[in-house]
Write a protein that holds these residues in place. Structure first.
Motif, mmCIF file in Angstrom:
data_model
loop_
_atom_site.group_PDB
_atom_site.id
_atom_site.type_symbol
_atom_site.label_atom_id
_atom_site.label_comp_id
_atom_site.label_asym_id
_atom_site.label_seq_id
_atom_site.Cartn_x
_atom_site.Cartn_y
_atom_site.Cartn_z
ATOM 1 N N THR A 161 -72.700 11.888 -22.545
ATOM 2 C CA THR A 161 -73.923 12.234 -23.269
ATOM 3 C C THR A 161 -73.657 12.433 -24.746
ATOM 4 O O THR A 161 -74.526 12.816 -25.488
ATOM 5 C CB THR A 161 -74.544 13.508 -22.702
ATOM 6 N N PRO B 295 -69.835 5.729 -18.509
ATOM 7 C CA PRO B 295 -71.166 5.243 -18.899
ATOM 8 C C PRO B 295 -72.199 6.365 -18.893
ATOM 9 O O PRO B 295 -73.283 6.203 -19.416
ATOM 10 C CB PRO B 295 -71.490 4.189 -17.829
ATOM 11 N N PHE B 296 -71.855 7.511 -18.298
ATOM 12 C CA PHE B 296 -72.812 8.612 -18.238
ATOM 13 C C PHE B 296 -72.514 9.685 -19.278
ATOM 14 O O PHE B 296 -73.069 10.776 -19.228
ATOM 15 C CB PHE B 296 -72.822 9.221 -16.831
ATOM 16 N N ASN C 63 -67.424 14.902 -18.161
ATOM 17 C CA ASN C 63 -68.392 13.838 -18.390
ATOM 18 C C ASN C 63 -68.145 13.056 -19.681
ATOM 19 O O ASN C 63 -69.066 12.755 -20.412
ATOM 20 C CB ASN C 63 -69.803 14.448 -18.438
#
Lengths: 697, 203
Positions: free
Chosen positions: A256, A253-254, A228
């Motif tokens: 964290t 874009p995801f 991610n």
């Protein structure tokens, strides 16, 4: 017939019961040998036919998905799950983590999975307990869970068992699985400690690597080993040059957050070689030397250097005069309060440094591409410093009495006798030290800025503590204080002599200012200095009567206002960007010129937004934009090269940057010939990358 | 692969970065509008729900990760909580293309809602995948929360444990629940973006 229907239904119910009994039995029992699950075969295997007490042996999970089905690597990519192994081992035995073979990038529609198709092995190293008796057996149990997918995904699991004889003899390789283990070993990336740094500016991962061997750049595949973080579906671009690899890949874009360090696997599939690197935050400068010592030792070294540098700062021409006189007053002052004065002074220094560092780090975190010395970008700040140092110098020269009158905030406050006086001497020390830190310590502090912020803050505080240290030592050690020369008439001479280093510091600051303004601005600020001197001189005069006193006070006030106005005037004469020299192969940026060029459908344009204090910009220009290859490509492809200089804040350029969602430099924008959408180039450039982009216009 | 071709592809990937940025929805920005038909044949747009919070749930009933949350009732509980306690609109979106896993007829979709005791405001049939692509929905389940002003406030996973095992649900942070509670209390949503985990959306 209803009966028949009933029969059928009962039968199917019975079948269902049997099937579920069988499957639950299968789920509970430990199975040996290959087992078949939906679309995949699984087996627990060992590399050798026996094990030796106290030795090690490779064991692993062999998986054979159906054709076109796959399982997942430790970073599964955009979807999926890594295979998980849960071992049940005899007492005293242990296994390593999975030595993951490098994966393949598997295209799933518009997404990418990292995983394995075909037969593969997830190996671990088993440490055999030494209390096992030869002739006995070692039983290994593995509960494995996986996700096997083609277009659709099916989770699976198996409880696998393997019994291996224990023998005192050297283990023999198991001929059945030897090639499978060999293949897994070959596909296991070699751990290398090549210098590698990554940055995430502009939602783009840029990694600089310095391999110790030449790599086949054109066919190198890159896999980020954290979940991610990168945009897996946008393949990483790899370019090479100057002994470096440059890897660029958009970020997810995801995502964290940003990992503290970034493990990546580089794969040369043709050469069947792979390497595992670990990139730290920061950047490498182009000549290959490390710019960012992000390691623990690098950080400790930076702390020590900063501390020493801080102590040295006491000798700088802007600092020494101020502090030596403060030291004198401290020594001659009342004994028991000295320690508290010393502490108040140290607090003043540390707080000011923390504030300055906080502003700097905050701006950087907000995306401003600034470095240490950013204070000197503001002509206002430099101008005020010029006034403060000049006033201090005049005071030492004896033009007026030290602090009896209004003299600029810092000095005024330092003369209050109490603790606040000592505290503000600390603040003043930091203020007058800052123009000196910029040229002498810019590079070192620039390094600190690239560290994680708590480390960076520690470096700045170490510098401040070093600055405060001599005075602190003096206030805490009566023995040291006794070594100081006794106060006497010589002090006046000393004071007067100390004015000259201050005047020199003023000259240096005027030079800095001259680069930001022009001859008119310089004249304005020099006039301001004269007016300031006049105000200070007049302010120190004795009054002959009430009328004269009022007139004098009005004059002093007026002069001070004039001095500040002069500074404002100087600010309005901003250094005009000189015309690009006739020989230059670029043009200066103006919105009008760009619009004019864009209006011509046959004209391609490259825009480079840069600044003198932006290290990345300068490196990019030196390495890529100014290289012969790029210049040749610009000529060949008939591209107009436009440069905008943001060294000083420039509204037109700020607006241009904002159009691209940026608030800092560098920014490289390529406008294609036919009026198509402009393309933004990455923030770290290589000649190859730029040439390629130019050729595609 | 041909040397030059590879470099071209690499550069294309780099340059595509600008476009990909434009495509991804942004937290704090207006959420992309859509116009998609539900199982009753009614067309829904984001603008229809102005003044209400909207939760978007991408789903595929055969995906093990979706089953993980429907089988023990976790997803249904969240649908009820969102609609009853937060007055939110819950739109379940199916972007599977016809013929692929998870694609269902309106009748099948209603039957799934009934049999699973689900409680969405509507189930949207995004056969073209336009809505899914506008939101950059990647997996099932993939969750989005839009506030009363049409601003995107959360996007990512349903919870913090990317596993396929229902037993892991109680120990995980339920991000949608947390975000709705934060919004109701006037607090900032935290986290605003998380890792969406699950099966690839079958565009």
């Amino acid at each position: 017939m209803p009966n028949c229907d009933f029969m059928n239904r009962s039968l199917s119910l019975i079948w269902l019961a049997i099937a579920s009994l069988m499957s639950s039995a299968a789920a509970l029992a430990w199975e040996q040998g290959p087992v078949q699950r939906d679309h995949i075969e699984a087996e627990l295997v060992a590399a050798s036919t026996s094990v030796q007490p106290g030795g090690t042996v490779e064991v692993g999970l062999r998986l054979l998905p159906d054709p076109h089905w796959h399982t997942y690597w430790k970073n599964p990519g955009d979807s999926g799950l890594p295979t998980r192994l849960n071992w049940t081992l005899p007492e005293g035995a242990s296994v390593s983590d999975i030595a993951w073979p490098y994966p393949e990038a598997l295209v799933m529609g518009h997404l990418i999975n990292y995983g394995y198709e075909g037969e593969h092995l997830l190996p671990v190293t088993l440490s055999v307990p030494d209390h096992l008796e030869p002739g006995s057996e070692l039983t290994l149990r593995l509960a494995a869970e996986w996700l096997v997918c083609e277009e659709v995904c099916i989770p699976g699991d198996a409880r696998l068992e393997l019994v291996v004889p224990v023998s005192a003899d050297r283990p023999n390789p198991d001929p059945v699985h030897v090639s499978l283990f060999e293949q897994a070993r070959q596909q296991h990336p070699q751990n290398v400690s090549w210098p590698a740094r990554f940055s995430t500016e502009g939602s783009q991962l840029s990694v600089q690597v310095e391999p110790d061997q030449s790599l086949p750049v054109d066919r190198l595949e890159v896999f980020a080993a954290v979940e991610n973080f990168v945009e897996h579906a946008e393949f990483a671009s790899v370019t090479g040059g100057n002994g470096q690899l440059l890897i660029a890949q958009p970020l997810s874009p995801f995502r964290t957050g940003t990992p503290e360090s970034l493990p990546m696997v580089l794969v040369d599939r043709v050469g069947e070689r792979a390497w595992r690197i670990t990139a730290e935050p920061g950047s490498l400068v182009s000549d290959g030397s490390l710019l960012a010592p992000a390691s623990q030792t690098g950080w400790l070294l930076a702390i020590v250097l900063a501390l020493a540098g801080g102590v040295l700062l006491n000798l700088m021409p802007c600092v020494f005069p101020v502090l030596s006189i403060k030291a004198m007053s401290l020594v001659s002052g009342a004994g028991h309060d000295q320690r508290r004065h010393g502490l108040a002074y140290t607090a003043g220094v540390l707080l000011s440094f923390a504030l300055l560092a906080g502003v700097l780090l905050g701006l950087r975190a907000g995306g401003e591409a600034i470095g240490w010395g950013f204070q000197l970008q503001s002509p206002w700040f430099v101008g005020i410093l010029v006034y403060v140092l000049f006033a201090l110098g005049l005071s030492l020269s004896g033009l007026f009495d030290f602090g009896t009158r209004l003299m600029g905030m810092g000095q005024g406050l330092t003369d209050k006798g109490g603790m606040s006086g000592s505290f503000f001497t600390g603040v003043l020390a930091c203020v007058v030290a800052s123009p000196c830190t910029a040229p002498f310590m810019g590079t070192a502090l620039g390094v600190a800025v690239l560290m994680p912020w708590p480390m960076a803050m520690a470096v700045f505080l170490a510098l401040g503590f070093g600055l405060a240290l001599p005075m602190l030592a003096l206030s805490f050690s009566p023995a040291l204080a006794r070594r100081m020369p006794r106060p006497g008439p010589w002090m006046d001479t000393f004071k007067q002599a100390m004015a000259f280093p201050l005047y020199l510091a003023v000259v240096w600051l005027l030079w800095v200012l001259a680069r930001q303004t022009d001859a008119n601005g310089l004249a304005a600020i020099l006039s301001g200095m004269v007016v300031l001197a006049f105000a200070l001189w007049l302010g120190g005069k004795r009054d002959q009567g009430p009328t004269l006193s009022i007139a004098r006070h009005v004059l002093v006030g007026l002069s001070l206002v004039l001095a500040i106005a002069a500074l404002g005037t100087a600010n309005r004469f901003q250094h005009e960007q000189g015309e690009a020299p006739a020989s230059a192969w670029w043009e200066n940026y103006t919105p009008e010129r760009l619009a004019e060029l864009r209006a011509d459908p046959d004209q391609a344009v490259l825009v480079n937004m840069t600044a003198d204090w932006c290290v990345t910009c300068l490196v990019n220009e030196r390495v890529a934009l100014n290289s012969d290859a790029v210049r040749q490509a610009m000529t060949d492809n008939d591209v107009v090269y436009i440069k905008g200089d943001w060294t000083r804040r420039d509204r037109a350029i700020t607006e241009y940057l904002a159009e691209f969602g940026r608030n800092g430099v560098p920014l490289y924008v390529l406008y294609p010939r036919n009026g198509d959408e402009p393309k933004v180039l990455p923030q770290v450039l290589t000649p190859g990358l730029v040439v390629l982009a130019l050729e595609q216009l | 692969m041909n040397h030059r071709l590879f470099r071209l592809l690499a550069a294309a990937a780099v340059l595509a970065f600008a476009t990909s940025l434009a495509a991804a929805p942004q937290i704090g920005q207006p959420a992309p509008d859509f116009s998609v038909v539900d199982t009753a044949g009614d067309v829904h747009s984001l603008s229809d729900f102005a003044g209400q919070k909207v939760v978007l749930e991408w789903t595929n009933h055969d995906c093990p990760f979706v089953v993980k949350h429907y089988q023990p009732g976790n997803m249904q509980d969240q649908q009820r909580m969102a609609r009853n306690e937060h007055d939110a609109v819950w739109l379940t979106v199916i972007s599977s293309k016809p013929g692929s896993q998870g694609h269902v007829s309106p009748e099948q979709a209603d039957e799934l809602t009934r049999s699973r005791n689900a409680y969405p405001t509507a189930v949207l049939l995004d056969e073209s995948g336009d809505m899914g692509r506008a939101y950059d929905a990647r997996v099932t389940p993939h969750m989005y929360i839009i506030d009363e002003d049409g601003i995107l406030r959360y996007m990512g996973g349903i919870d913090s444990n990317p596993s396929r095992n229902s037993d892991d649900i109680p120990g995980a942070t339920q991000f949608v629940v947390a975000a709705l509670e934060n919004l109701a209390a006037g607090r900032d949503v935290d986290p605003t973006v998380t890792r969406p985990y699950g099966c690839t959306v079958k565009y």
